[in-house]
Design a protein around this motif. Structure first.
Motif, PDB file in Angstrom:
ATOM      1  N   SER A  38      -6.034 -51.111 -25.357  1.00 50.39           N
ATOM      2  CA  SER A  38      -6.674 -50.061 -24.757  1.00 50.39           C
ATOM      3  C   SER A  38      -8.109 -50.051 -25.566  1.00 50.39           C
ATOM      4  O   SER A  38      -9.251 -49.782 -24.974  1.00 50.39           O
ATOM      5  CB  SER A  38      -5.937 -48.790 -25.080  1.00 50.39           C
ATOM      6  OG  SER A  38      -4.838 -48.696 -24.204  1.00 50.39           O
ATOM      7  N   THR A  39      -7.946 -50.234 -26.917  1.00 50.74           N
ATOM      8  CA  THR A  39      -9.139 -50.295 -27.757  1.00 50.74           C
ATOM      9  C   THR A  39     -10.295 -51.350 -27.128  1.00 50.74           C
ATOM     10  O   THR A  39     -11.450 -51.252 -27.189  1.00 50.74           O
ATOM     11  CB  THR A  39      -8.799 -50.385 -29.229  1.00 50.74           C
ATOM     12  OG1 THR A  39      -7.877 -49.279 -29.539  1.00 50.74           O
ATOM     13  CG2 THR A  39     -10.035 -50.371 -30.277  1.00 50.74           C
ATOM     14  N   ILE A  40      -9.854 -52.438 -27.059  1.00 48.75           N
ATOM     15  CA  ILE A  40     -10.431 -53.602 -26.627  1.00 48.75           C
ATOM     16  C   ILE A  40     -11.198 -53.437 -25.381  1.00 48.75           C
ATOM     17  O   ILE A  40     -12.276 -53.597 -25.236  1.00 48.75           O
ATOM     18  CB  ILE A  40      -9.599 -55.145 -26.687  1.00 48.75           C
ATOM     19  CG1 ILE A  40      -9.235 -55.501 -28.138  1.00 48.75           C
ATOM     20  CG2 ILE A  40     -10.407 -55.905 -25.947  1.00 48.75           C
ATOM     21  CD1 ILE A  40      -8.260 -56.722 -27.991  1.00 48.75           C
ATOM     22  N   ILE A  41     -10.411 -52.668 -24.224  1.00 43.04           N
ATOM     23  CA  ILE A  41     -10.914 -52.346 -23.068  1.00 43.04           C
ATOM     24  C   ILE A  41     -12.093 -51.425 -23.433  1.00 43.04           C
ATOM     25  O   ILE A  41     -13.210 -51.494 -22.675  1.00 43.04           O
ATOM     26  CB  ILE A  41     -10.117 -51.936 -22.223  1.00 43.04           C
ATOM     27  CG1 ILE A  41      -8.941 -53.140 -21.752  1.00 43.04           C
ATOM     28  CG2 ILE A  41     -10.604 -51.588 -20.997  1.00 43.04           C
ATOM     29  CD1 ILE A  41      -7.689 -52.635 -20.748  1.00 43.04           C
ATOM     30  N   THR A  42     -11.760 -50.439 -24.159  1.00 49.88           N
ATOM     31  CA  THR A  42     -12.845 -49.428 -24.486  1.00 49.88           C
ATOM     32  C   THR A  42     -14.118 -49.934 -24.832  1.00 49.88           C
ATOM     33  O   THR A  42     -15.159 -49.394 -24.549  1.00 49.88           O
ATOM     34  CB  THR A  42     -12.478 -48.275 -25.243  1.00 49.88           C
ATOM     35  OG1 THR A  42     -10.904 -47.883 -24.834  1.00 49.88           O
ATOM     36  CG2 THR A  42     -12.958 -47.146 -25.512  1.00 49.88           C
ATOM     37  N   ILE A  43     -13.925 -50.708 -25.845  1.00 46.84           N
ATOM     38  CA  ILE A  43     -15.187 -51.397 -26.666  1.00 46.84           C
ATOM     39  C   ILE A  43     -15.924 -52.131 -25.755  1.00 46.84           C
ATOM     40  O   ILE A  43     -17.345 -51.997 -25.437  1.00 46.84           O
ATOM     41  CB  ILE A  43     -14.874 -52.292 -27.967  1.00 46.84           C
ATOM     42  CG1 ILE A  43     -14.117 -51.168 -29.038  1.00 46.84           C
ATOM     43  CG2 ILE A  43     -15.810 -52.767 -28.293  1.00 46.84           C
ATOM     44  CD1 ILE A  43     -13.686 -51.910 -30.063  1.00 46.84           C
ATOM     45  N   PHE A  44     -15.248 -53.129 -25.118  1.00 44.49           N
ATOM     46  CA  PHE A  44     -16.081 -54.146 -24.302  1.00 44.49           C
ATOM     47  C   PHE A  44     -16.279 -53.649 -23.022  1.00 44.49           C
ATOM     48  O   PHE A  44     -17.515 -53.895 -22.361  1.00 44.49           O
ATOM     49  CB  PHE A  44     -15.400 -55.560 -24.030  1.00 44.49           C
ATOM     50  CG  PHE A  44     -15.237 -56.306 -25.186  1.00 44.49           C
ATOM     51  CD1 PHE A  44     -16.355 -57.026 -25.669  1.00 44.49           C
ATOM     52  CD2 PHE A  44     -14.391 -56.335 -26.255  1.00 44.49           C
ATOM     53  CE1 PHE A  44     -16.261 -57.766 -26.841  1.00 44.49           C
ATOM     54  CE2 PHE A  44     -13.962 -56.928 -27.262  1.00 44.49           C
ATOM     55  CZ  PHE A  44     -15.289 -57.883 -27.937  1.00 44.49           C
ATOM     56  N   GLY A  45     -15.463 -52.558 -22.259  1.00 45.91           N
ATOM     57  CA  GLY A  45     -16.293 -52.181 -20.944  1.00 45.91           C
ATOM     58  C   GLY A  45     -17.360 -51.144 -21.072  1.00 45.91           C
ATOM     59  O   GLY A  45     -18.129 -51.490 -20.500  1.00 45.91           O
ATOM     60  N   ASN A  46     -17.332 -50.286 -22.163  1.00 47.92           N
ATOM     61  CA  ASN A  46     -18.518 -49.397 -22.316  1.00 47.92           C
ATOM     62  C   ASN A  46     -19.458 -50.203 -22.844  1.00 47.92           C
ATOM     63  O   ASN A  46     -20.785 -49.928 -22.311  1.00 47.92           O
ATOM     64  CB  ASN A  46     -18.179 -48.316 -23.248  1.00 47.92           C
ATOM     65  CG  ASN A  46     -17.232 -47.442 -22.667  1.00 47.92           C
ATOM     66  OD1 ASN A  46     -17.639 -46.591 -21.891  1.00 47.92           O
ATOM     67  ND2 ASN A  46     -15.880 -47.265 -23.254  1.00 47.92           N
ATOM     68  N   LEU A  47     -19.494 -51.382 -23.730  1.00 47.41           N
ATOM     69  CA  LEU A  47     -20.508 -52.305 -24.058  1.00 47.41           C
ATOM     70  C   LEU A  47     -21.155 -52.912 -22.865  1.00 47.41           C
ATOM     71  O   LEU A  47     -22.375 -53.090 -22.743  1.00 47.41           O
ATOM     72  CB  LEU A  47     -20.023 -53.343 -24.962  1.00 47.41           C
ATOM     73  CG  LEU A  47     -21.164 -54.115 -25.555  1.00 47.41           C
ATOM     74  CD1 LEU A  47     -22.162 -53.413 -26.399  1.00 47.41           C
ATOM     75  CD2 LEU A  47     -20.527 -55.393 -26.814  1.00 47.41           C
ATOM     76  N   GLY A  48     -20.343 -53.276 -21.973  1.00 53.06           N
ATOM     77  CA  GLY A  48     -21.110 -53.679 -20.542  1.00 53.06           C
ATOM     78  C   GLY A  48     -22.037 -52.793 -19.746  1.00 53.06           C
ATOM     79  O   GLY A  48     -22.792 -53.145 -19.390  1.00 53.06           O
ATOM     80  N   ILE A  49     -21.537 -51.405 -19.686  1.00 56.24           N
ATOM     81  CA  ILE A  49     -22.245 -50.536 -19.256  1.00 56.24           C
ATOM     82  C   ILE A  49     -23.403 -50.250 -19.793  1.00 56.24           C
ATOM     83  O   ILE A  49     -24.691 -50.156 -19.431  1.00 56.24           O
ATOM     84  CB  ILE A  49     -21.724 -49.280 -19.162  1.00 56.24           C
ATOM     85  CG1 ILE A  49     -20.256 -49.241 -18.200  1.00 56.24           C
ATOM     86  CG2 ILE A  49     -22.423 -48.025 -18.776  1.00 56.24           C
ATOM     87  CD1 ILE A  49     -19.345 -47.788 -18.364  1.00 56.24           C
ATOM     88  N   ILE A  50     -23.509 -50.463 -21.233  1.00 57.49           N
ATOM     89  CA  ILE A  50     -24.841 -50.032 -22.078  1.00 57.49           C
ATOM     90  C   ILE A  50     -25.654 -51.310 -21.908  1.00 57.49           C
ATOM     91  O   ILE A  50     -27.004 -51.043 -21.821  1.00 57.49           O
ATOM     92  CB  ILE A  50     -24.324 -50.117 -23.836  1.00 57.49           C
ATOM     93  CG1 ILE A  50     -23.487 -48.705 -23.827  1.00 57.49           C
ATOM     94  CG2 ILE A  50     -25.526 -50.088 -24.524  1.00 57.49           C
ATOM     95  CD1 ILE A  50     -23.015 -48.434 -25.136  1.00 57.49           C
ATOM     96  N   ILE A  51     -25.292 -52.601 -22.014  1.00 53.14           N
ATOM     97  CA  ILE A  51     -25.884 -53.653 -21.692  1.00 53.14           C
ATOM     98  C   ILE A  51     -26.592 -53.888 -20.289  1.00 53.14           C
ATOM     99  O   ILE A  51     -27.651 -53.844 -20.033  1.00 53.14           O
ATOM    100  CB  ILE A  51     -25.182 -55.204 -21.871  1.00 53.14           C
ATOM    101  CG1 ILE A  51     -24.850 -55.135 -23.420  1.00 53.14           C
ATOM    102  CG2 ILE A  51     -26.205 -56.126 -21.368  1.00 53.14           C
ATOM    103  CD1 ILE A  51     -23.885 -56.183 -23.873  1.00 53.14           C
ATOM    104  N   SER A  52     -25.841 -53.249 -19.287  1.00 51.16           N
ATOM    105  CA  SER A  52     -26.322 -53.380 -17.780  1.00 51.16           C
ATOM    106  C   SER A  52     -27.233 -52.406 -17.670  1.00 51.16           C
ATOM    107  O   SER A  52     -28.463 -52.840 -17.090  1.00 51.16           O
ATOM    108  CB  SER A  52     -25.040 -52.932 -17.100  1.00 51.16           C
ATOM    109  OG  SER A  52     -23.977 -53.802 -17.203  1.00 51.16           O
ATOM    110  N   ILE A  53     -27.328 -51.107 -18.204  1.00 55.52           N
ATOM    111  CA  ILE A  53     -28.208 -50.059 -17.896  1.00 55.52           C
ATOM    112  C   ILE A  53     -29.588 -50.356 -18.711  1.00 55.52           C
ATOM    113  O   ILE A  53     -30.719 -50.204 -18.105  1.00 55.52           O
ATOM    114  CB  ILE A  53     -27.873 -48.668 -18.249  1.00 55.52           C
ATOM    115  CG1 ILE A  53     -26.659 -48.472 -17.023  1.00 55.52           C
ATOM    116  CG2 ILE A  53     -28.859 -47.564 -18.111  1.00 55.52           C
ATOM    117  CD1 ILE A  53     -25.866 -47.007 -17.571  1.00 55.52           C
TER     118      ILE A  53
END
Length: 339
Positions: A38-53
């Motif tokens: 859950s922690t890994i998904i939280t980190i990399f999922g939200n990092l993906g959103i940040i990089i995308s935007i």
């Protein structure tokens, strides 16, 4: 927190009672695995959103900047809150010292309130986009978004650190210091006053505002359907299909789902925080901990929701995974969904 625990604690003098190890190793390993994933998904999922935007110019819009700020909140939660809470949940005690307990507690509270404030801001943004589309470009500008983001971060930070550092949240609770010092705990505890303040100020009032706004958005959307139906003479299904394809309507629907998931994740723990001091802190530790993690999992769900409902995020994620974001021309790539 009963008197028998305090008397046991006093027998140890200045020494801390060792952490209990009453869970089987298999169970501890399973919990560690689930919470770590859950922690890994939280980190990399939200990092993906940040990089995308931040990377793609086409995604530089007021709404997406609010989503970017909320993703940063979830990313920080995944980096500095969830790992230590994982150890606390599995080992059933706090291994990182009293001072870091206060810091951890402050950031935990701060990030939770920041998420709520961001969702309120996003609800306001969608309200103007759907209900007042002609005024939206003039009402919700980038400078306005910056002020909203500053408010969303500064007020919860002052509130959280002020309450926790001064110990106001546990004022009048006998035995709290013994639990921290002797039993090596970092409990999530609020007295009666602050449990009421927390529930109504940080959850109930902003939550009610969000629900009210999205109800208004839904009503206005239905009115638009009826108007277009009477003017164009088309069936309601055809009109709904046309309206649902518009970016503002689809974004409002998606962010409504995000809000619904947020309320589902955080409502149980806020109700528990509210009732626990009035029930003489009788909530089982395991239940309280599980509900707290349900709140954390909201930060895990958000990027999954974006990935499922937002085509632009899926397209941007492909650029990131395959390393295309390192190409100079990628910033101008077309990643937005078509109408």
């Amino acid at each position: 927190m009963n008197n028998s625990e305090y008397s046991i604690c006093s027998e140890f003098g200045n020494f801390s009672i060792p952490c209990p190890a009453d869970r089987p190793y298999i169970l501890r390993g399973a919990i560690y695995t689930f919470l770590s994933i859950s922690t890994i998904i939280t980190i990399f999922g939200n990092l993906g959103i940040i990089i995308s935007i931040t990377h793609f110019q086409q995604l530089h819009s007021p709404t997406n900047f609010l989503i970017l700020s909320m993703a940063a909140t979830d990313l920080i939660l995944g980096l500095i809150i969830m790992p230590y809470s994982t150890v606390r949940s599995v080992e059933k005690c706090w291994r990182f010292g009293k001072m870091f307990c206060k810091i951890h507690y402050s950031f935990d509270l701060m990030l939770s309130v920041i998420s709520i404030f961001h969702l309120c801001s996003i609800a306001i943004d969608r309200y103007y986009a759907v209900c007042y589309p002609l005024h939206y470009p003039y009402k919700i500008t980038i400078p306005v978004i910056k002020k909203m983001v500053l408010f969303c971060w500064s007020v919860p930070a002052i509130f959280a650190f002020g309450v926790v550092i001064t110990n106001s949240h546990v004022s009048g609770i006998s035995g709290y210091e013994q639990l921290v010092e002797c039993f090596s705990l970092c409990p999530i505890t609020f007295n009666k006053l602050w449990s009421l303040v927390m529930f109504f100020t940080c959850f109930f009032i902003p939550g009610s505002v969000m629900v009210g706004i999205y109800v208004k958005i839904y009503v206005v959307s239905q009115i638009h359907v009826k108007i277009l139906n009477s003017v164009a003479g088309k069936t309601s299904n055809e009109l709904i299909s046309q309206i649902s394809k518009k970016p503002d309507r689809k974004a409002a629907k998606t962010l409504g789902i995000v809000m619904g998931v947020f309320l589902s994740c955080w409502l149980p723990v806020f109700i528990t925080v509210l009732l626990d001091p009035f029930l003489n802190f009788s909530t089982p530790e395991v239940l309280f901990d599980a509900l707290n993690w349900l709140g954390y999992l909201n930060s895990t769900c958000n990027p999954l929701i974006y990935g499922f409902f937002y085509p632009w995020f899926r397209k941007a994620l492909k650029y990131i995974i395959f390393g295309k974001v390192f190409q100079p021309e990628s910033r101008a790539a077309n990643v937005s969904e078509s109408n």
